[in-house]
Write a protein that holds these residues in place. Structure first.
Motif, PDB file in Angstrom:
ATOM      1  N   GLY A  97       0.793  -1.240   0.010  1.00 27.72           N
ATOM      2  CA  GLY A  97       0.024  -0.116   0.033  1.00 27.72           C
ATOM      3  C   GLY A  97       0.995   1.340   0.002  1.00 27.72           C
ATOM      4  O   GLY A  97       0.430   2.171  -0.721  1.00 27.72           O
ATOM      5  N   GLU A  98       1.895   1.293   1.029  1.00 28.08           N
ATOM      6  CA  GLU A  98       2.848   2.431   0.968  1.00 28.08           C
ATOM      7  C   GLU A  98       3.710   2.557  -0.093  1.00 28.08           C
ATOM      8  O   GLU A  98       5.106   2.573   0.227  1.00 28.08           O
ATOM      9  N   ILE A  99       3.377   2.900  -1.019  1.00 27.06           N
ATOM     10  CA  ILE A  99       4.306   3.086  -2.277  1.00 27.06           C
ATOM     11  C   ILE A  99       4.606   4.354  -2.631  1.00 27.06           C
ATOM     12  O   ILE A  99       3.402   5.089  -2.657  1.00 27.06           O
ATOM     13  N   TYR A 100       5.537   5.040  -2.949  1.00 25.69           N
ATOM     14  CA  TYR A 100       5.603   6.213  -3.649  1.00 25.69           C
ATOM     15  C   TYR A 100       5.066   6.455  -4.855  1.00 25.69           C
ATOM     16  O   TYR A 100       5.064   5.527  -5.668  1.00 25.69           O
ATOM     17  N   MET A 101       4.349   7.232  -5.352  1.00 27.78           N
ATOM     18  CA  MET A 101       3.252   7.456  -6.393  1.00 27.78           C
ATOM     19  C   MET A 101       3.028   8.856  -6.711  1.00 27.78           C
ATOM     20  O   MET A 101       2.845   9.632  -5.812  1.00 27.78           O
ATOM     21  N   GLU A 102       3.159   9.244  -7.972  1.00 23.01           N
ATOM     22  CA  GLU A 102       3.006  10.572  -8.492  1.00 23.01           C
ATOM     23  C   GLU A 102       2.357  10.573  -9.594  1.00 23.01           C
ATOM     24  O   GLU A 102       2.524   9.774 -10.652  1.00 23.01           O
ATOM     25  N   GLN A 103       1.424  11.544 -10.033  1.00 18.86           N
ATOM     26  CA  GLN A 103       0.919  11.714 -11.236  1.00 18.86           C
ATOM     27  C   GLN A 103       1.759  12.092 -12.413  1.00 18.86           C
ATOM     28  O   GLN A 103       2.589  13.049 -12.103  1.00 18.86           O
ATOM     29  N   LEU A 104       1.843  11.805 -13.505  1.00 23.78           N
ATOM     30  CA  LEU A 104       2.730  11.970 -14.481  1.00 23.78           C
ATOM     31  C   LEU A 104       2.137  13.000 -15.634  1.00 23.78           C
ATOM     32  O   LEU A 104       2.636  13.913 -15.704  1.00 23.78           O
ATOM     33  N   TYR A 105       1.235  12.326 -16.313  1.00 20.55           N
ATOM     34  CA  TYR A 105       0.659  13.176 -17.327  1.00 20.55           C
ATOM     35  C   TYR A 105      -0.377  12.547 -17.740  1.00 20.55           C
ATOM     36  O   TYR A 105      -0.568  11.117 -17.653  1.00 20.55           O
ATOM     37  N   THR A 106      -1.437  13.372 -18.572  1.00 23.19           N
ATOM     38  CA  THR A 106      -2.478  12.699 -19.086  1.00 23.19           C
ATOM     39  C   THR A 106      -2.529  12.820 -20.443  1.00 23.19           C
ATOM     40  O   THR A 106      -2.483  13.739 -21.204  1.00 23.19           O
ATOM     41  N   TRP A 107      -2.847  11.580 -20.947  1.00 21.00           N
ATOM     42  CA  TRP A 107      -2.714  11.411 -22.583  1.00 21.00           C
ATOM     43  C   TRP A 107      -4.343  11.412 -23.094  1.00 21.00           C
ATOM     44  O   TRP A 107      -5.130  10.714 -22.553  1.00 21.00           O
ATOM     45  N   GLY A 108      -4.538  12.249 -24.002  1.00 14.30           N
ATOM     46  CA  GLY A 108      -5.881  12.147 -24.471  1.00 14.30           C
ATOM     47  C   GLY A 108      -6.050  12.237 -26.064  1.00 14.30           C
ATOM     48  O   GLY A 108      -6.930  13.096 -26.498  1.00 14.30           O
ATOM     49  N   ALA A 109      -5.160  11.651 -26.732  1.00 13.30           N
ATOM     50  CA  ALA A 109      -5.302  11.709 -28.100  1.00 13.30           C
ATOM     51  C   ALA A 109      -6.485  10.742 -28.378  1.00 13.30           C
ATOM     52  O   ALA A 109      -6.903   9.910 -27.627  1.00 13.30           O
ATOM     53  N   VAL A 110      -7.315  11.208 -29.397  1.00  9.61           N
ATOM     54  CA  VAL A 110      -8.708  10.630 -30.018  1.00  9.61           C
ATOM     55  C   VAL A 110      -8.525   9.259 -30.223  1.00  9.61           C
ATOM     56  O   VAL A 110      -9.375   8.324 -29.590  1.00  9.61           O
ATOM     57  N   ASP A 111      -7.667   8.900 -30.772  1.00  9.24           N
ATOM     58  CA  ASP A 111      -7.549   7.333 -31.242  1.00  9.24           C
ATOM     59  C   ASP A 111      -6.524   6.671 -30.687  1.00  9.24           C
ATOM     60  O   ASP A 111      -6.255   5.493 -31.039  1.00  9.24           O
ATOM     61  N   ARG A 112      -6.124   6.878 -29.296  1.00  8.15           N
ATOM     62  CA  ARG A 112      -5.348   6.220 -28.480  1.00  8.15           C
ATOM     63  C   ARG A 112      -5.725   4.726 -28.095  1.00  8.15           C
ATOM     64  O   ARG A 112      -4.905   3.914 -27.955  1.00  8.15           O
ATOM     65  N   ASP A 113      -6.911   4.578 -28.105  1.00  5.40           N
ATOM     66  CA  ASP A 113      -7.347   3.327 -27.791  1.00  5.40           C
ATOM     67  C   ASP A 113      -8.451   2.998 -28.946  1.00  5.40           C
ATOM     68  O   ASP A 113      -9.583   3.702 -29.291  1.00  5.40           O
ATOM     69  N   PRO A 114      -8.383   1.861 -29.687  1.00  5.56           N
ATOM     70  CA  PRO A 114      -9.312   1.478 -30.548  1.00  5.56           C
ATOM     71  C   PRO A 114     -10.525   1.017 -30.317  1.00  5.56           C
ATOM     72  O   PRO A 114     -11.453   1.129 -31.153  1.00  5.56           O
ATOM     73  N   ARG A 115     -10.727   0.602 -28.907  1.00  9.17           N
ATOM     74  CA  ARG A 115     -12.041   0.383 -28.660  1.00  9.17           C
ATOM     75  C   ARG A 115     -13.202   1.539 -28.457  1.00  9.17           C
ATOM     76  O   ARG A 115     -14.448   1.586 -28.962  1.00  9.17           O
ATOM     77  N   THR A 116     -12.654   2.738 -27.888  1.00  8.18           N
ATOM     78  CA  THR A 116     -13.561   3.798 -27.772  1.00  8.18           C
ATOM     79  C   THR A 116     -12.806   4.941 -27.016  1.00  8.18           C
ATOM     80  O   THR A 116     -11.381   4.972 -27.022  1.00  8.18           O
ATOM     81  N   ARG A 117     -13.377   5.972 -26.973  1.00  9.09           N
ATOM     82  CA  ARG A 117     -12.447   7.161 -26.615  1.00  9.09           C
ATOM     83  C   ARG A 117     -12.039   7.062 -24.862  1.00  9.09           C
ATOM     84  O   ARG A 117     -12.924   7.050 -24.001  1.00  9.09           O
TER      85      ARG A 117
END
Lengths: 300, 300
Positions: A97-117
DNA sequence: ATAATAGTGTCTTTCAGACAGTATAGT
DNA sequence: ACTATACTGTCTGAAAGACACTATTAT
């Protein structure tokens, strides 16, 4: 506070009649870059073990990108925050549970996942290898710690009328047993009148699902930058460590050699010595240190 | 490539039968921190005009937070990337397409929007004031450039068994004509064995909608950090500028005074002199400089 | 002449890089 | 004794901070 809107509704009335489905709704995932540093076998009773940087990947059992390797991650639930979703994933993958964690970046290209947005919030987590358990990834059929390397492969500078364009191609290599994954990520840094702009694209990719190669490369760059001016490296260390092991962690992440004397001066204020020493090393024993919590220099 | 899954579907078949509505879908907004630096009136024919850091805010015309001020932003559409959504918003608010913009952080608390679950990707944009037009914000009824200040107000350090906890309260003040907004943001930096962890909370807020006070404070800290080691400041400058004006921009953002000689040494490689000078200044004319696109030091 | 800003020279301290040296367990 | 690592001292040059000094215009 009985302010009403154009339809004559108070805030409470407005909120209870609010219909979220009028607007576009999309899926959001968290994807985790979980790094650790492991020690290989000793080659010789005297020599120190070699270290390597490792990243946890999961083999996809289903479409899309079936049989390719992806970052551990998953959809964010309606009732959990982004951070909670990331912690949940981390817990599932590592059992800690106690692991160092930080937010990196949010990836928002339209077609980055072929299933859906799908929009992806990426997080980086750092784990001390010695606190990791092998059985951890039980619930995930095909998880593996890949050795990571990311090197500058090509560099090209084009001078323009108002500045220049610097194109760099980084070669990313991940390997685990017989699995060899690789990708090339091109960053284009455009410098003109005003300053700098950076774009990042995958130009070549083998075995890595989605746009995850790009996310991995980004995470490594962030790790390299941040290790220079923060204390994140200690999240990769056990509580007590020798300065040589700490230096090795820096060297592996930065992918360069460092001069011992200079390194020690640099991190001197971040560590405190204990009165313990290593033993049975085949050479002079080394003093064990721990993180100095009095060290104060917090940048984000 | 005719790999099939457990249901016997190929990837193409799987994708065409994929039903996105099985999973939680949520709303995503982009919210923009648009900064600029403006010059006040001269007090005296000789004196230089005072400068101030400004942020564009929009008065909410509807629930929730009706009549409070919020960051310009809006929902991300299904068919546009996050960056495209941010650019679109920027264009709507400022009428300028070519503005420096970078992603800041993605805010994902469950209850940050009382209407429905909304995740917010925040972006920071920097605009040169002289390229801004007043009529820009026509389509937005109530937009205003607020003067921003963010100062450390309280600091408390508690020593714990394994480290310490540093609590800092930053006072955020925004003003525009008779509008005075303020907020207090508390950051808690916990330092123990492994390293540092930061949390951020709004402890007091007047007139600022949603959790935007927190986002603004975060953005200002990022701006302060990044101005020290990148060239972003030039995005706030016109093409030609005097070194004193550049220094003023640094001073306003960092909220400190800087020694002229040292400042000039520091930024020497980032600028190129032109052969133009200011005139009619009431004192010695100053040389105009422009950004040096040959300057190379790109960190992100 | 003067006010206000423009711009430079240099001292000191601090810190990063390079390198050479000494120290010490285990076989 | 030897090997591989542990650890320290110091030279150098670059950069950051502090401060004093000179230069130049419009009124």
């Amino acid at each position: 506070m009985s302010e009403v809107n154009k339809q004559g509704l108070t805030e409470a009335e407005f909120l209870s009649s609010y219909d979220a489905s009028k607007y576009d709704r999309l899926s959001v995932t968290v994807d985790m870059l979980i790094f650790t540093v492991t020690e290989e076998e000793k080659k010789n009773y005297r020599k120190l073990p070699e270290k390597s940087l490792r990243l946890l990947l999961i083999r996809r059992g289903s479409h899309p990108y079936k049989n390719q390797w992806a970052l551990p991650g998953g959809f964010v639930h309606l009732r959990e925050s982004l951070d909670e979703a990331a912690r949940r994933k981390l817990q599932e993958e590592t059992n800690i549970g106690e692991i160092y964690m930080e937010q990196l970046y949010t990836w928002g290209a339209v077609d980055r996942d072929p299933r859906t947005r799908v929009i992806c919030a990426s997080y980086m987590a750092l784990v001390d290898n010695s606190s990791l358990r092998i059985e951890a990834s039980q619930n995930v059929a095909d998880a593996a710690w890949f050795t990571v390397s990311c090197k500058l492969d090509e560099e090209q500078k084009t001078v323009t009328a108002t500045g220049y364009i610097l194109q760099q191609v980084f070669k990313l290599r991940l390997s685990h047993e017989d699995q060899e994954l690789s990708a090339a990520i091109k960053t284009v840094k455009t410098v003109e009148n005003k300053g700098t702009r950076v774009e990042r694209d995958i130009v070549e990719c083998s075995g890595i699902a989605f746009d995850h190669a790009k996310i991995i490369e980004y995470g490594i760059q962030r790790l390299r930058n941040k290790i220079e001016y923060t204390d994140i490296a200690f999240n990769l260390m056990p509580e007590r460590f020798t300065l040589t092991k700490l230096q090795q962690v820096y060297e592996i992440i930065l992918d360069t050699g460092l001069l011992k004397a200079n390194f020690r001066r640099k991190i001197a204020d971040m560590v405190v010595e204990t009165d313990e020493y290593t033993r049975d090393a085949g050479h002079r024993p080394s003093k064990l240190f721990r993180f100095n919590p009095k060290w104060m220099k917090i940048i984000e």
